[in-house]
Design a protein around this motif. Structure first.
Motif, PDB file in Angstrom:
ATOM      1  N   MET A 188      -2.309  -0.398  -0.159  1.00  0.00           N
ATOM      2  CA  MET A 188      -1.689  -0.377   1.156  1.00  0.00           C
ATOM      3  C   MET A 188      -2.504  -0.932   2.123  1.00  0.00           C
ATOM      4  O   MET A 188      -3.908  -1.083   2.000  1.00  0.00           O
ATOM      5  N   GLN A 189      -2.127  -1.020   3.387  1.00  0.00           N
ATOM      6  CA  GLN A 189      -2.378  -1.851   4.526  1.00  0.00           C
ATOM      7  C   GLN A 189      -3.875  -1.414   4.834  1.00  0.00           C
ATOM      8  O   GLN A 189      -4.972  -2.056   4.829  1.00  0.00           O
ATOM      9  N   THR A 190      -4.085  -0.094   5.046  1.00  0.00           N
ATOM     10  CA  THR A 190      -5.320   0.409   5.350  1.00  0.00           C
ATOM     11  C   THR A 190      -5.752   1.547   4.404  1.00  0.00           C
ATOM     12  O   THR A 190      -6.454   2.368   4.833  1.00  0.00           O
ATOM     13  N   GLY A 191      -5.262   1.291   3.176  1.00  0.00           N
ATOM     14  CA  GLY A 191      -5.639   1.996   2.230  1.00  0.00           C
ATOM     15  C   GLY A 191      -6.804   1.580   1.232  1.00  0.00           C
ATOM     16  O   GLY A 191      -7.419   0.539   1.785  1.00  0.00           O
ATOM     17  N   THR A 192      -6.869   2.035   0.177  1.00  0.00           N
ATOM     18  CA  THR A 192      -8.039   1.588  -0.982  1.00  0.00           C
ATOM     19  C   THR A 192      -7.565   0.347  -1.307  1.00  0.00           C
ATOM     20  O   THR A 192      -6.437   0.233  -1.874  1.00  0.00           O
ATOM     21  N   PRO A 193      -8.371  -0.742  -1.229  1.00  0.00           N
ATOM     22  CA  PRO A 193      -7.971  -1.871  -1.957  1.00  0.00           C
ATOM     23  C   PRO A 193      -7.837  -1.922  -3.613  1.00  0.00           C
ATOM     24  O   PRO A 193      -8.481  -1.130  -4.253  1.00  0.00           O
ATOM     25  N   ALA A 194      -7.114  -2.669  -3.969  1.00  0.00           N
ATOM     26  CA  ALA A 194      -6.373  -2.392  -5.303  1.00  0.00           C
ATOM     27  C   ALA A 194      -7.359  -3.028  -6.569  1.00  0.00           C
ATOM     28  O   ALA A 194      -7.072  -4.177  -6.989  1.00  0.00           O
ATOM     29  N   ARG A 195      -8.312  -2.318  -6.649  1.00  0.00           N
ATOM     30  CA  ARG A 195      -9.339  -2.869  -7.674  1.00  0.00           C
ATOM     31  C   ARG A 195      -9.817  -1.859  -8.474  1.00  0.00           C
ATOM     32  O   ARG A 195      -9.762  -0.673  -8.192  1.00  0.00           O
ATOM     33  N   PRO A 196      -9.916  -2.344  -9.799  1.00  0.00           N
ATOM     34  CA  PRO A 196     -10.279  -1.216 -10.878  1.00  0.00           C
ATOM     35  C   PRO A 196     -11.602  -0.259 -10.522  1.00  0.00           C
ATOM     36  O   PRO A 196     -11.428   0.989 -10.648  1.00  0.00           O
ATOM     37  N   ARG A 197     -12.630  -0.927  -9.966  1.00  0.00           N
ATOM     38  CA  ARG A 197     -13.729  -0.028  -9.819  1.00  0.00           C
ATOM     39  C   ARG A 197     -13.388   1.058  -8.528  1.00  0.00           C
ATOM     40  O   ARG A 197     -13.898   2.255  -8.557  1.00  0.00           O
TER      41      ARG A 197
END
Length: 284
Positions: A188-197
């Protein structure tokens, strides 16, 4: 201390949630997105048949616009009851920056029967250029108290790691029942970046005892929900989060996403939880 609830995924049933509609894009983005009660219920019946045990609901009015009308939510609830067998209903309390604090929770408390679950956004979030959804500590204390009095289990929506202290505060104040049901949201925009780690980090910081599901928006949905399945977590899929089944191919229905998730779970030796098993896992 890292979260110790990583179960042997061969032994743990998988809960599949489906978010059919959402409160943002509409048929202009994907003409197959269900908006009206009968559309939602028909699609949802196929999702239930495919393995979904929870539905996350936003209501739309007759013109397809987002609404917090208790009457519209009641119509949606009644229509789902007509078409579906026994799916667990989870109402949104989102809509900050558009609807008032009372409007956001009114469908949860005003429908009959009440939903078994409802979401709680743990902190502020930006949407687009001008909108910020305000979710204060005071508001979440109020929502938690009113949901508990109504017998509705909160789904704790974690958009970024800064929301964990708000969850821990509610736990410390004795406002949440165990097991905590946590949704880890990526992309999401100011959420957690969508990365596995980042998914690993979110899981490592969960309170205990907790059950968790992952959702990721757009093209991130498939890889990160598959990762969650392999970690012993649960998943949310559906057209609220992603309108494409694969690159450049619009989804035909929400059931497509649920069917694919169930196939992947089978390949990974994760049995899909029935509705009754889901209620047992979540303490409903």
């Amino acid at each position: 201390m890292p979260y110790s609830g990583y179960a042997d995924y061969f032994e743990k049933k998988l809960i599949i949630s489906v978010a059919t509609t959402g409160g943002h894009h509409g048929k202009d983005a994907n003409p197959n997105l269900p908006e009206q009660p009968v559309e939602v219920a028909q699609d949802l019946a196929a999702c239930e048949e495919a393995g979904a045990s929870i539905v996350h609901l936003h209501a739309r009015d007759e013109a397809g616009k987002k609404t917090k009308s208790v009457e519209r939510y009641q119509e949606l609830l009644d229509t789902i009851d007509e078409y579906c067998d026994d799916i667990i209903v989870n109402f949104t309390t989102g809509g900050g920056g558009i609807f008032s604090r009372e409007e956001r929770i009114s469908p949860v408390l005003g429908t009959d029967p009440r939903p078994e679950m409802a979401t709680m956004d743990l902190g502020p979030m930006n949407f687009g250029q001008t909108r910020t959804a305000i979710n204060t500590r005071e508001q979440n204390e109020e929502y938690a108290e009113r949901m508990r009095a109504a017998g509705v289990k909160p789904e704790l929506e974690v958009f970024n790691p800064g929301h964990y202290p708000e969850m821990e505060h509610l736990i410390k104040e004795g406002l949440l029942e165990t097991p905590y049901w946590c949704t880890l949201i990526l992309g999401m925009q100011t959420g957690t970046p969508a990365r596995p780690r980042n998914l690993l980090n979110l899981v490592d910081n969960l309170p205990e005892p907790a059950e968790w599901q992952a959702l990721a928006v757009g093209r991130h949905q498939l890889p990160l929900t598959t990762m969650a399945i392999s970690m012993g977590g649960h998943v949310r899929v559906g057209m609220e989060d992603n309108i494409y089944y694969r690159k450049d191919e619009l989804a035909e229905s929400n059931a497509q996403f649920v069917e694919r998730t169930a196939r992947i779970a089978d390949e990974l030796n994760r049995p899909v939880a029935t509705t009754e098993e889901t209620r047992e896992i979540l303490g409903l």
